[in-house]
Design a protein around this motif. Structure first.
Motif, PDB file in Angstrom:
ATOM      1  N   ALA A 101      -6.888 -12.209  -4.130  1.00  0.00           N
ATOM      2  CA  ALA A 101      -5.806 -12.071  -3.204  1.00  0.00           C
ATOM      3  C   ALA A 101      -5.610 -10.740  -2.835  1.00  0.00           C
ATOM      4  CB  ALA A 101      -4.550 -12.733  -3.825  1.00  0.00           C
ATOM      5  N   PRO A 102      -5.434 -10.428  -1.593  1.00  0.00           N
ATOM      6  CA  PRO A 102      -4.922  -9.020  -1.087  1.00  0.00           C
ATOM      7  C   PRO A 102      -3.597  -8.797  -1.713  1.00  0.00           C
ATOM      8  CG  PRO A 102      -4.813 -10.497   0.489  1.00  0.00           C
ATOM      9  CD  PRO A 102      -5.276 -11.263  -0.416  1.00  0.00           C
ATOM     10  N   SER A 103      -3.483  -7.385  -1.859  1.00  0.00           N
ATOM     11  CA  SER A 103      -2.265  -7.052  -2.321  1.00  0.00           C
ATOM     12  C   SER A 103      -1.650  -6.123  -1.023  1.00  0.00           C
ATOM     13  CB  SER A 103      -2.013  -6.050  -3.513  1.00  0.00           C
ATOM     14  OG  SER A 103      -2.986  -4.849  -3.309  1.00  0.00           O
ATOM     15  N   TYR A 104      -0.330  -6.050  -1.117  1.00  0.00           N
ATOM     16  CA  TYR A 104       0.283  -5.203   0.208  1.00  0.00           C
ATOM     17  C   TYR A 104       1.417  -4.403  -0.545  1.00  0.00           C
ATOM     18  CZ  TYR A 104      -1.535  -9.329   2.866  1.00  0.00           C
ATOM     19  OH  TYR A 104      -2.548  -9.912   3.295  1.00  0.00           O
ATOM     20  N   SER A 105       1.744  -3.512   0.352  1.00  0.00           N
ATOM     21  CA  SER A 105       2.861  -2.540  -0.193  1.00  0.00           C
ATOM     22  C   SER A 105       3.656  -1.771   1.013  1.00  0.00           C
ATOM     23  CB  SER A 105       2.557  -1.406  -1.152  1.00  0.00           C
ATOM     24  OG  SER A 105       1.554  -0.508  -0.589  1.00  0.00           O
ATOM     25  N   GLY A 106       4.905  -1.592   0.987  1.00  0.00           N
ATOM     26  CA  GLY A 106       5.363  -0.893   2.159  1.00  0.00           C
ATOM     27  C   GLY A 106       6.821  -0.661   1.540  1.00  0.00           C
ATOM     28  N   THR A 107       7.759  -0.242   2.844  1.00  0.00           N
ATOM     29  CA  THR A 107       9.027   0.098   2.442  1.00  0.00           C
ATOM     30  C   THR A 107       9.999  -1.051   2.944  1.00  0.00           C
ATOM     31  OG1 THR A 107       9.227   1.150   4.889  1.00  0.00           O
ATOM     32  CG2 THR A 107       8.971   2.626   2.778  1.00  0.00           C
ATOM     33  N   LEU A 108      11.002  -1.194   2.625  1.00  0.00           N
ATOM     34  CA  LEU A 108      12.179  -2.249   2.863  1.00  0.00           C
ATOM     35  C   LEU A 108      13.327  -1.629   3.541  1.00  0.00           C
ATOM     36  CD1 LEU A 108      12.070  -5.560   2.719  1.00  0.00           C
ATOM     37  CD2 LEU A 108      13.299  -5.170   0.532  1.00  0.00           C
TER      38      LEU A 108
END
Length: 180
Positions: A101-108
């Motif tokens: 599975a791909p992983s994702y990251s970012g800001t919220l």
């Protein structure tokens, strides 16, 4: 699972049972909440307004969370409305080394606070880390089935008080959106 699909799957009416435990005092409390989570597309006016107010770009979507909670020992329910917008980060999608599975990251972004939080979605578990001058919290959320999800949290106050929490949440009468 794609990151937007995960946020979209959060939408609906939920019943939540929560237990919190103050680690230093060994005190526990139970509570119940009714949650109404509304999914908004990235181009929705509310999403764009929050991004403009916080000088942010590339929203993935928005979530409006209305919560009515009752904690053991309280006489009145507490109500709260939260609006959050996850942002897409440059190069936010990475492939799991196992190829699963791909992983994702970012800001919220959160309405009403200039502080941003960080999120990651890895192995279909969403982790949100919030750091402010008075507290740091880490929350993890995952689905057991489409209509049952779990949340755990750890909050540490500047005073040193640490509080752990566990929630089980059941979707009420609404089928989740289909994955694309």
């Amino acid at each position: 699972m794609e990151i937007v699909n995960f946020f979209e799957k959060l939408a609906g009416r939920w019943f939540s049972q929560r237990t919190t435990h103050a680690l230093s005092t060994q005190q526990s409390k139970a509570g119940k909440s009714d949650l109404e989570v509304t999914f908004l597309a990235a181009d929705a006016a509310e999403v764009q307004q929050l991004c403009n107010a916080q000088n942010a770009a590339d929203p993935l979507c928005g979530l409006r969370i209305q919560q009515s909670s009752m904690v053991d020992g309280d006489t009145k329910p507490k109500t709260l409305t939260t609006f959050i917008v996850p942002l897409s980060a440059e190069g936010d999608r990475t492939q799991d080394p196992s190829g699963d599975a791909p992983s994702y990251s970012g800001t919220l972004l959160s309405e009403g606070t200039p502080e941003t939080s960080l999120y990651t979605l890895e192995d279909n578990v969403l982790t949100i880390i919030r750091e402010g001058k008075d507290a740091r919290s880490e929350e993890r959320m995952w689905f057991i089935t489409d209509n049952l999800r779990m949340r755990t949290g750890m909050t540490e106050l500047a005073s040193g008080l640490r509080v752990a929490s566990f929630c089980s949440e059941i979707r009420l009468g609404v089928k989740p959106p289909k994955e694309s």
